[in-house]
Design a protein around this motif. Structure first.
Motif, PDB file in Angstrom:
ATOM      1  N   ILE A  13      -7.858   3.025  -6.527  1.00 23.00           N
ATOM      2  CA  ILE A  13      -7.627   4.102  -5.568  1.00 23.00           C
ATOM      3  C   ILE A  13      -8.780   4.083  -4.563  1.00 23.00           C
ATOM      4  O   ILE A  13      -9.949   4.154  -4.944  1.00 23.00           O
ATOM      5  CB  ILE A  13      -7.567   5.484  -6.258  1.00 23.00           C
ATOM      6  CG1 ILE A  13      -6.475   5.503  -7.331  1.00 23.00           C
ATOM      7  CG2 ILE A  13      -7.330   6.578  -5.227  1.00 23.00           C
ATOM      8  CD1 ILE A  13      -5.080   5.216  -6.830  1.00 23.00           C
ATOM      9  N   GLU A  57      -9.755   3.328   0.041  1.00 23.15           N
ATOM     10  CA  GLU A  57      -9.375   3.221   1.446  1.00 23.15           C
ATOM     11  C   GLU A  57      -8.783   1.837   1.715  1.00 23.15           C
ATOM     12  O   GLU A  57      -9.257   0.833   1.165  1.00 23.15           O
ATOM     13  CB  GLU A  57     -10.609   3.447   2.317  1.00 23.15           C
ATOM     14  CG  GLU A  57     -10.318   3.500   3.799  1.00 23.15           C
ATOM     15  CD  GLU A  57     -11.553   3.875   4.602  1.00 23.15           C
ATOM     16  OE1 GLU A  57     -11.420   4.695   5.525  1.00 23.15           O
ATOM     17  OE2 GLU A  57     -12.646   3.341   4.331  1.00 23.15           O
ATOM     18  N   LYS A  58      -7.770   1.778   2.563  1.00 23.07           N
ATOM     19  CA  LYS A  58      -7.097   0.509   2.848  1.00 23.07           C
ATOM     20  C   LYS A  58      -8.094  -0.560   3.303  1.00 23.07           C
ATOM     21  O   LYS A  58      -7.962  -1.733   2.952  1.00 23.07           O
ATOM     22  CB  LYS A  58      -6.021   0.713   3.914  1.00 23.07           C
ATOM     23  CG  LYS A  58      -4.830   1.532   3.445  1.00 23.07           C
ATOM     24  CD  LYS A  58      -3.839   1.763   4.575  1.00 23.07           C
ATOM     25  CE  LYS A  58      -2.646   2.590   4.107  1.00 23.07           C
ATOM     26  NZ  LYS A  58      -1.695   2.858   5.214  1.00 23.07           N
ATOM     27  N   SER A  73      -5.483   5.651  -0.808  1.00 19.30           N
ATOM     28  CA  SER A  73      -4.254   4.886  -1.034  1.00 19.30           C
ATOM     29  C   SER A  73      -4.311   4.178  -2.385  1.00 19.30           C
ATOM     30  O   SER A  73      -5.388   3.976  -2.958  1.00 19.30           O
ATOM     31  CB  SER A  73      -4.064   3.836   0.066  1.00 19.30           C
ATOM     32  OG  SER A  73      -3.949   4.437   1.336  1.00 19.30           O
ATOM     33  N   LEU A  74      -3.129   3.812  -2.868  1.00 20.36           N
ATOM     34  CA  LEU A  74      -3.018   2.946  -4.036  1.00 20.36           C
ATOM     35  C   LEU A  74      -3.207   1.516  -3.547  1.00 20.36           C
ATOM     36  O   LEU A  74      -2.429   1.026  -2.734  1.00 20.36           O
ATOM     37  CB  LEU A  74      -1.648   3.118  -4.701  1.00 20.36           C
ATOM     38  CG  LEU A  74      -1.274   2.108  -5.794  1.00 20.36           C
ATOM     39  CD1 LEU A  74      -2.230   2.215  -6.981  1.00 20.36           C
ATOM     40  CD2 LEU A  74       0.167   2.320  -6.244  1.00 20.36           C
ATOM     41  N   LEU A  75      -4.250   0.845  -4.043  1.00 23.79           N
ATOM     42  CA  LEU A  75      -4.592  -0.499  -3.598  1.00 23.79           C
ATOM     43  C   LEU A  75      -4.348  -1.525  -4.696  1.00 23.79           C
ATOM     44  O   LEU A  75      -4.318  -1.196  -5.881  1.00 23.79           O
ATOM     45  CB  LEU A  75      -6.067  -0.552  -3.178  1.00 23.79           C
ATOM     46  CG  LEU A  75      -6.549   0.498  -2.168  1.00 23.79           C
ATOM     47  CD1 LEU A  75      -8.049   0.323  -1.924  1.00 23.79           C
ATOM     48  CD2 LEU A  75      -5.765   0.412  -0.862  1.00 23.79           C
ATOM     49  N   TRP A 126       0.819  -1.214   0.000  1.00 22.68           N
ATOM     50  CA  TRP A 126       0.000   0.000   0.000  1.00 22.68           C
ATOM     51  C   TRP A 126       0.854   1.266   0.000  1.00 22.68           C
ATOM     52  O   TRP A 126       1.827   1.388   0.742  1.00 22.68           O
ATOM     53  CB  TRP A 126      -0.905   0.018   1.226  1.00 22.68           C
ATOM     54  CG  TRP A 126      -2.013  -0.995   1.166  1.00 22.68           C
ATOM     55  CD1 TRP A 126      -2.559  -1.551   0.048  1.00 22.68           C
ATOM     56  CD2 TRP A 126      -2.698  -1.587   2.276  1.00 22.68           C
ATOM     57  NE1 TRP A 126      -3.551  -2.445   0.392  1.00 22.68           N
ATOM     58  CE2 TRP A 126      -3.654  -2.479   1.737  1.00 22.68           C
ATOM     59  CE3 TRP A 126      -2.604  -1.439   3.657  1.00 22.68           C
ATOM     60  CZ2 TRP A 126      -4.513  -3.222   2.557  1.00 22.68           C
ATOM     61  CZ3 TRP A 126      -3.444  -2.174   4.470  1.00 22.68           C
ATOM     62  CH2 TRP A 126      -4.408  -3.052   3.916  1.00 22.68           C
ATOM     63  N   LYS A 127       0.463   2.207  -0.826  1.00 25.75           N
ATOM     64  CA  LYS A 127       1.151   3.497  -0.921  1.00 25.75           C
ATOM     65  C   LYS A 127       0.109   4.609  -0.943  1.00 25.75           C
ATOM     66  O   LYS A 127      -1.048   4.378  -1.301  1.00 25.75           O
ATOM     67  CB  LYS A 127       1.976   3.570  -2.218  1.00 25.75           C
ATOM     68  CG  LYS A 127       3.033   2.489  -2.373  1.00 25.75           C
ATOM     69  CD  LYS A 127       3.744   2.625  -3.716  1.00 25.75           C
ATOM     70  CE  LYS A 127       4.757   1.501  -3.922  1.00 25.75           C
ATOM     71  NZ  LYS A 127       5.844   1.543  -2.934  1.00 25.75           N
ATOM     72  N   PRO A 128       0.511   5.849  -0.601  1.00 26.03           N
ATOM     73  CA  PRO A 128      -0.413   6.976  -0.752  1.00 26.03           C
ATOM     74  C   PRO A 128      -0.850   7.092  -2.216  1.00 26.03           C
ATOM     75  O   PRO A 128      -0.075   6.804  -3.132  1.00 26.03           O
ATOM     76  CB  PRO A 128       0.425   8.184  -0.321  1.00 26.03           C
ATOM     77  CG  PRO A 128       1.486   7.616   0.564  1.00 26.03           C
ATOM     78  CD  PRO A 128       1.804   6.257   0.008  1.00 26.03           C
ATOM     79  N   ALA A 129      -2.077   7.478  -2.427  1.00 27.94           N
ATOM     80  CA  ALA A 129      -2.591   7.599  -3.793  1.00 27.94           C
ATOM     81  C   ALA A 129      -1.777   8.614  -4.586  1.00 27.94           C
ATOM     82  O   ALA A 129      -1.482   9.700  -4.083  1.00 27.94           O
ATOM     83  CB  ALA A 129      -4.053   8.020  -3.759  1.00 27.94           C
ATOM     84  N   GLN A 140      -8.051   9.025   4.194  1.00 25.48           N
ATOM     85  CA  GLN A 140      -6.858   9.004   3.352  1.00 25.48           C
ATOM     86  C   GLN A 140      -7.028   8.009   2.216  1.00 25.48           C
ATOM     87  O   GLN A 140      -7.406   6.854   2.427  1.00 25.48           O
ATOM     88  CB  GLN A 140      -5.621   8.625   4.175  1.00 25.48           C
ATOM     89  CG  GLN A 140      -4.327   8.626   3.363  1.00 25.48           C
ATOM     90  CD  GLN A 140      -3.122   8.241   4.211  1.00 25.48           C
ATOM     91  OE1 GLN A 140      -3.266   7.809   5.349  1.00 25.48           O
ATOM     92  NE2 GLN A 140      -1.929   8.406   3.653  1.00 25.48           N
ATOM     93  N   ASP A 171      -9.401  -2.932   0.678  1.00 29.54           N
ATOM     94  CA  ASP A 171      -8.542  -3.911   0.001  1.00 29.54           C
ATOM     95  C   ASP A 171      -8.514  -5.270   0.689  1.00 29.54           C
ATOM     96  O   ASP A 171      -7.868  -6.192   0.193  1.00 29.54           O
ATOM     97  CB  ASP A 171      -7.113  -3.369  -0.122  1.00 29.54           C
ATOM     98  CG  ASP A 171      -6.469  -3.712  -1.462  1.00 29.54           C
ATOM     99  OD1 ASP A 171      -7.210  -4.062  -2.400  1.00 29.54           O
ATOM    100  OD2 ASP A 171      -5.237  -3.593  -1.583  1.00 29.54           O
TER     101      ASP A 171
END
Length: 300
Positions: free
Chosen positions: A219, A221-222, A191-193, A135-138, A189, A225
């Motif tokens: 893109i 929310e965690k 995130s990149l999922l 997982w990374k910030p979008a 927030q 995923d």
């Protein structure tokens, strides 16, 4: 190369006439791949929605070839997601051809899957480590789909089937549509999922290390995923207890909201059931059971 009947059926069911044309051209497509990348395509892995097989490069390296029926955004999204993840917690992309629906990927040995781990706690702990890496910030600029776009899908389903469809009642559709919109509007927030993270998309890589494969790219929310993982590798009995253990481990290890996971899972299982009905004419019994479990959990 003989393709499994189940794979042929899936391709025809999902892609209709476009899938049939792709199947007719399949031998030529394999030949083009071998010539383009100087590879020899070996016997495929167990196939589901795409053709995936190990290949041997002329220099002796082992790689993986993935063929996708072109004509939709799936391959574009996967290529962008793999580019953004950049091999962090995921198999690396070596090359691709968007027009032909081709991808050449890093080969992860020995090639078994997380589904081989039968202990629920152990498997869940493994995938939490993969999620932490993945997982990374979008990203600021991306063409990847977002979970917000799926709000319209609930509305479209309800309008098309005002009395519900199959095991999905009209009340469930209304609940999910309202809940999904609320969840989307209260995300703290983005995130990149991965977008399709489950037991069959996680492989061992080296000693005590595991990586993901086959990202859809999303893109959101965690907490969203974890939804696909909840639908897979469930026992015949004590399904709710297994789901509860997974929820508690995710909450503790990843600092996720148990309440939001449950609500996202309820919404997603409705979508999953609908997609099964759309593609194959009926929803699986296990998906229906899980859908009703999360409906009960969200109302507790």
């Amino acid at each position: 190369m003989m393709l499994p009947e189940k794979f042929i059926y899936t391709i025809k069911s999902v892609h209709k006439e476009h899938g049939e044309r792709w199947l007719r051209k399949f031998p030529d497509l394999i030949k083009e791949c071998e010539e383009q990348w100087s590879i020899k395509v070996l016997s495929p892995y167990e196939l589901s929605y795409n053709f995936v097989a190990p290949v041997l490069h002329k220099d002796g390296r082992r790689m993986v070839l993935k063929l996708v029926v072109p004509g939709n955004d799936a391959l574009h999204n996967e290529v962008e997601a793999l580019t953004l993840f950049d091999g962090d917690g995921i198999a690396k992309m070596i090359d691709y051809d968007l027009n032909k629906g081709l991808m050449l990927l890093e080969c992860i040995e020995p090639g078994v899957k997380l589904s081989s781990i039968k202990d629920n706690k152990q498997a869940t702990m493994i995938i939490t480590k993969v999620m932490k890496k993945l997982w990374k910030p979008a990203p600021r600029n991306t063409k990847l789909p977002t979970i917000f776009q799926r709000i319209d899908e609930f509305s479209n389903i309800r309008k098309t089937y005002p009395n519900g469809i199959g095991p999905i009642t009209k009340e469930m559709l209304m609940e999910a549509e309202i809940l999904y919109a609320h969840l989307g509007s209260t995300i703290n927030q983005l995130s990149l999922l991965h977008g399709d993270l489950h037991h069959y998309n996680v492989l061992p890589s080296g000693k005590e290390s595991w990586v993901a494969i086959d990202p859809k790219g999303l893109i959101g929310e965690k907490e969203y995923d974890v939804t696909q993982y909840m639908l897979n590798e469930l026992p015949e009995q004590n399904v709710e207890e297994t789901i509860t253990e997974r929820l508690e481990l995710f909450a503790k290890q990843l600092h996720l909201s148990k309440e939001r996971m449950i609500k996202w899972c309820f919404c997603h299982t409705i979508l999953s059931c609908y997609w099964d009905i759309e593609d194959f004419g009926k929803a699986s019994m296990k998906s229906v059971i899980v859908m009703n479990i999360f409906r009960k959990m969200k109302n507790m």
